[in-house]
Design a protein around this motif. Structure first.
Motif, PDB file in Angstrom:
ATOM      1  N   TRP A 108       0.615  -1.020  -0.249  1.00  0.00           N
ATOM      2  CA  TRP A 108      -0.022   0.139  -0.135  1.00  0.00           C
ATOM      3  C   TRP A 108       1.221   1.470  -0.014  1.00  0.00           C
ATOM      4  O   TRP A 108       1.009   2.192  -1.082  1.00  0.00           O
ATOM      5  N   PRO A 109       1.933   1.351   0.831  1.00  0.00           N
ATOM      6  CA  PRO A 109       2.349   2.499   1.090  1.00  0.00           C
ATOM      7  C   PRO A 109       3.513   2.993  -0.327  1.00  0.00           C
ATOM      8  O   PRO A 109       3.210   3.944  -0.522  1.00  0.00           O
ATOM      9  N   ASP A 110       3.642   2.104  -0.673  1.00  0.00           N
ATOM     10  CA  ASP A 110       4.642   2.400  -2.871  1.00  0.00           C
ATOM     11  C   ASP A 110       3.583   2.949  -3.579  1.00  0.00           C
ATOM     12  O   ASP A 110       3.755   3.191  -4.653  1.00  0.00           O
ATOM     13  N   VAL A 111       2.356   1.532  -3.388  1.00  0.00           N
ATOM     14  CA  VAL A 111       1.396   1.598  -4.755  1.00  0.00           C
ATOM     15  C   VAL A 111       0.037   2.848  -4.365  1.00  0.00           C
ATOM     16  O   VAL A 111       0.414   3.940  -5.265  1.00  0.00           O
ATOM     17  N   VAL A 112      -0.309   3.297  -3.374  1.00  0.00           N
ATOM     18  CA  VAL A 112      -0.963   4.578  -3.226  1.00  0.00           C
ATOM     19  C   VAL A 112      -1.007   5.211  -2.943  1.00  0.00           C
ATOM     20  O   VAL A 112      -0.733   6.657  -2.194  1.00  0.00           O
ATOM     21  N   GLY A 113      -0.280   4.962  -0.661  1.00  0.00           N
ATOM     22  CA  GLY A 113       0.367   5.854  -0.150  1.00  0.00           C
ATOM     23  C   GLY A 113      -0.608   6.514   0.970  1.00  0.00           C
ATOM     24  O   GLY A 113      -2.063   6.571   0.809  1.00  0.00           O
ATOM     25  N   GLY A 114      -0.185   7.286   1.867  1.00  0.00           N
ATOM     26  CA  GLY A 114      -1.401   7.992   2.533  1.00  0.00           C
ATOM     27  C   GLY A 114      -1.617   6.441   3.561  1.00  0.00           C
ATOM     28  O   GLY A 114      -1.691   5.569   3.921  1.00  0.00           O
ATOM     29  N   GLU A 115      -2.488   7.289   4.637  1.00  0.00           N
ATOM     30  CA  GLU A 115      -3.385   5.940   5.558  1.00  0.00           C
ATOM     31  C   GLU A 115      -4.181   5.096   4.513  1.00  0.00           C
ATOM     32  O   GLU A 115      -4.659   5.446   3.803  1.00  0.00           O
ATOM     33  N   LYS A 116      -3.764   3.973   5.376  1.00  0.00           N
ATOM     34  CA  LYS A 116      -4.267   2.650   5.289  1.00  0.00           C
ATOM     35  C   LYS A 116      -5.928   3.093   5.127  1.00  0.00           C
ATOM     36  O   LYS A 116      -6.449   3.548   6.536  1.00  0.00           O
ATOM     37  N   PRO A 117      -6.782   2.395   4.614  1.00  0.00           N
ATOM     38  CA  PRO A 117      -8.350   1.957   4.219  1.00  0.00           C
ATOM     39  C   PRO A 117      -8.802   1.102   5.895  1.00  0.00           C
ATOM     40  O   PRO A 117      -7.704   0.161   6.130  1.00  0.00           O
ATOM     41  N   GLU A 140      -1.169  -4.991 -12.632  1.00  0.00           N
ATOM     42  CA  GLU A 140      -1.126  -3.042 -13.030  1.00  0.00           C
ATOM     43  C   GLU A 140       0.500  -2.973 -13.494  1.00  0.00           C
ATOM     44  O   GLU A 140       1.658  -1.792 -13.618  1.00  0.00           O
ATOM     45  N   TYR A 141       1.128  -3.035 -11.634  1.00  0.00           N
ATOM     46  CA  TYR A 141       2.804  -2.751 -11.208  1.00  0.00           C
ATOM     47  C   TYR A 141       3.532  -4.349 -11.603  1.00  0.00           C
ATOM     48  O   TYR A 141       3.876  -5.117 -10.555  1.00  0.00           O
ATOM     49  N   PRO A 142       4.195  -3.956 -12.584  1.00  0.00           N
ATOM     50  CA  PRO A 142       5.248  -5.011 -13.334  1.00  0.00           C
ATOM     51  C   PRO A 142       6.628  -5.218 -11.886  1.00  0.00           C
ATOM     52  O   PRO A 142       6.283  -6.521 -11.768  1.00  0.00           O
ATOM     53  N   ALA A 143       7.012  -4.258 -10.895  1.00  0.00           N
ATOM     54  CA  ALA A 143       7.796  -4.597  -9.918  1.00  0.00           C
ATOM     55  C   ALA A 143       6.975  -5.065  -9.025  1.00  0.00           C
ATOM     56  O   ALA A 143       7.888  -5.426  -8.392  1.00  0.00           O
ATOM     57  N   ILE A 144       5.500  -4.912  -8.950  1.00  0.00           N
ATOM     58  CA  ILE A 144       4.756  -5.695  -7.462  1.00  0.00           C
ATOM     59  C   ILE A 144       4.566  -6.830  -7.868  1.00  0.00           C
ATOM     60  O   ILE A 144       5.121  -8.385  -7.145  1.00  0.00           O
ATOM     61  N   ALA A 145       4.445  -7.729  -9.528  1.00  0.00           N
ATOM     62  CA  ALA A 145       3.911  -8.781  -9.841  1.00  0.00           C
ATOM     63  C   ALA A 145       5.658  -9.543  -9.571  1.00  0.00           C
ATOM     64  O   ALA A 145       4.821 -11.108  -9.361  1.00  0.00           O
ATOM     65  N   GLN A 146       6.713  -8.907 -10.213  1.00  0.00           N
ATOM     66  CA  GLN A 146       7.529  -9.762 -10.114  1.00  0.00           C
ATOM     67  C   GLN A 146       7.612 -10.612  -8.648  1.00  0.00           C
ATOM     68  O   GLN A 146       7.974 -11.608  -7.807  1.00  0.00           O
ATOM     69  N   ARG A 147       7.639  -8.957  -7.389  1.00  0.00           N
ATOM     70  CA  ARG A 147       7.982  -9.951  -6.037  1.00  0.00           C
ATOM     71  C   ARG A 147       7.041 -11.057  -5.673  1.00  0.00           C
ATOM     72  O   ARG A 147       7.389 -11.324  -4.887  1.00  0.00           O
ATOM     73  N   VAL A 148       6.046 -10.357  -5.681  1.00  0.00           N
ATOM     74  CA  VAL A 148       4.666 -11.666  -5.936  1.00  0.00           C
ATOM     75  C   VAL A 148       4.762 -13.072  -6.371  1.00  0.00           C
ATOM     76  O   VAL A 148       5.289 -14.022  -5.829  1.00  0.00           O
TER      77      VAL A 148
END
Length: 415
Positions: free
Chosen positions: A99-108, A204-212
């Motif tokens: 969440w901090p990398d993709v959206v940022g701010g307060e978590k829902p 939507e985020y290749p870097a996140i997909a790779q890590r997962v």
């Protein structure tokens, strides 16, 4: 652990499933055939054989309790670091991490029940459904979200699905849209949005997909007959272009169709993966031959849809008594008849601890609790609180008694 020791004690079909180390694998497992045993031994065997490391396995179940049981079995088999989680728990963990990398701010804020938010949404569009109506609306919104139906498409979708909406489709769509607006405005996250956001983040985020995908390379999904389109979307995001997937289920045990689940993912597995290994677990260790025979007959009569791919089980336990059948005019009559039968059994020497009444939902227990009380039969309710001990029922009885007695000096009115 020696890989061969992991396979000790498995029956031939369970062994075949455990030895199918590379996906895609489809295990069709009838009730009582030891499916959890088969898949946990398969995972442990893969780890012990060096096919995959423990940290790269993700086993997905439908309940936290099932996930806990699976983790316990894997610990005893020498694979304590395997991740066994529900779809929602796995998604929440990933979403919170990225969440901090993709959206940022307060978590829902995650909401476990939609009732309050649906109530506010309904009032905002001029509707005031009662409590039952709110529950129906919440369930309908859940169905729409897991089947990937948007508010603007709800009217057409509900007609196409042949689904009975809890109120006019246009009104449901208005509440649905207001609910989504309210949720976003107040930074609320429901379970469906959690799965959708996690899948969207990976896609939507290749870097996140790779890590997962570097983290998880070996997937096992239990109760695959109850997977819904949104869960399938997330599973596909996890997998990417890989097929190291083992699914386990029985199309005859589908129970969440009303909520958008479909056994089609299980029955169509071989069509999607023509090179899949398919193993059938048919040795039933849970029930007597007489009960298994009835089950096979009932499932056989249901052929035509998902259960056309039904399994014919083979009982492994000794013979027991033949089932008896009795029809009643309605549920109260049935409860009374069952209570009287239990009373006769107890008078004949059968211990109360050896008698059980099984009901499909907790709400059905009330009639039996009343009938057993009237018959003077002692009983214990498992899995829920006794009907007349539930807070809402106590409050209702208190209110009714107050209304019955009326104010001081007034003649009581009949209820």
């Amino acid at each position: 652990m020696d890989p061969d020791r992991v396979l000790e004690g498995l029956d031939p079909e369970q062994t075949q499933a455990a030895r199918a180390l590379r996906g895609p694998v489809c295990i069709l497992a009838g009730a009582g055939t030891g499916k959890t045993r088969a898949i946990t031994h398969r995972i442990a065997y893969a780890v012990a054989s060096g096919v995959v490391s423990e940290q790269q396995v993700l086993a997905v179940t439908f309940t936290a309790r099932a996930a806990g049981e699976m983790r316990g079995r894997l610990r005893s088999l020498g694979a304590p670091r395997v991740q066994a989680r529900t779809f929602h728990a796995a998604a929440l963990r990933q979403l919170a991490f990225f969440w901090p990398d993709v959206v940022g701010g307060e978590k829902p804020t995650l909401i476990e029940s939609k009732i309050q938010a649906v109530s506010r949404a309904a009032h905002s569009v001029g509707l005031q459904p009662d409590r039952a109506g709110l529950r129906d609306l919440a369930s309908e919104i859940e169905w729409a979200k897991v089947t990937q139906v948007r508010p603007s498409d709800y009217d057409k979708a509900v007609t196409k699905a042949g689904r009975q909406a809890p109120m006019p489709a246009g009104e449901v769509a208005r509440v649905f849209e207001a609910y989504e607006d309210l949720r976003r405005e107040h930074n609320l996250l429901d379970f469906e949005s959690m799965l959708e956001l996690t899948a969207g983040m990976i896609n939507e985020y290749p870097a996140i997909a790779q890590r997962v995908r570097d983290q998880y390379r070996y997937f096992v999904v239990d109760e695959f007959q109850d997977v819904n389109p949104l869960q399938r979307l997330l599973l596909d995001a996890w997998l990417g272009d890989r097929d190291d997937l083992c699914v386990v289920g029985d199309p005859s045990q589908t129970i969440y169709s009303f909520a958008g689940a479909t056994p089609g993912y299980l029955t169509g597995f071989s069509a999607r993966y023509p090179h899949a290994t398919v193993v059938e677990l048919v040795r039933d260790y849970r029930s007597t031959p007489q009960v298994v025979r009835v089950a096979n007959h009932v499932i056989g009569q249901a052929r035509g849809s998902a259960s056309a791919q039904h399994l014919t089980l083979r009982a492994q336990r000794p013979d027991g008594p033949d089932p008896m059948y009795q029809e009643y005019d309605d549920e109260p009559a049935e409860a009374t008849g069952v209570a009287r039968k239990i009373s006769v059994l107890m008078e004949g020497g059968t211990p109360a601890s050896e008698i059980a009444v099984l009901v499909r939902t907790n709400a059905q227990s009330a009639a039996y609790e009343q009938a057993l009380t009237d018959e003077g039969v002692p009983f214990t309710v498992r899995g829920t609180t006794r009907f007349f001990e539930r807070p809402e029922i106590k409050q209702a009885v208190h209110t009714l008694r107050g209304a019955r007695h009326g104010a001081a000096g007034e003649e009581p009115e009949p209820l």
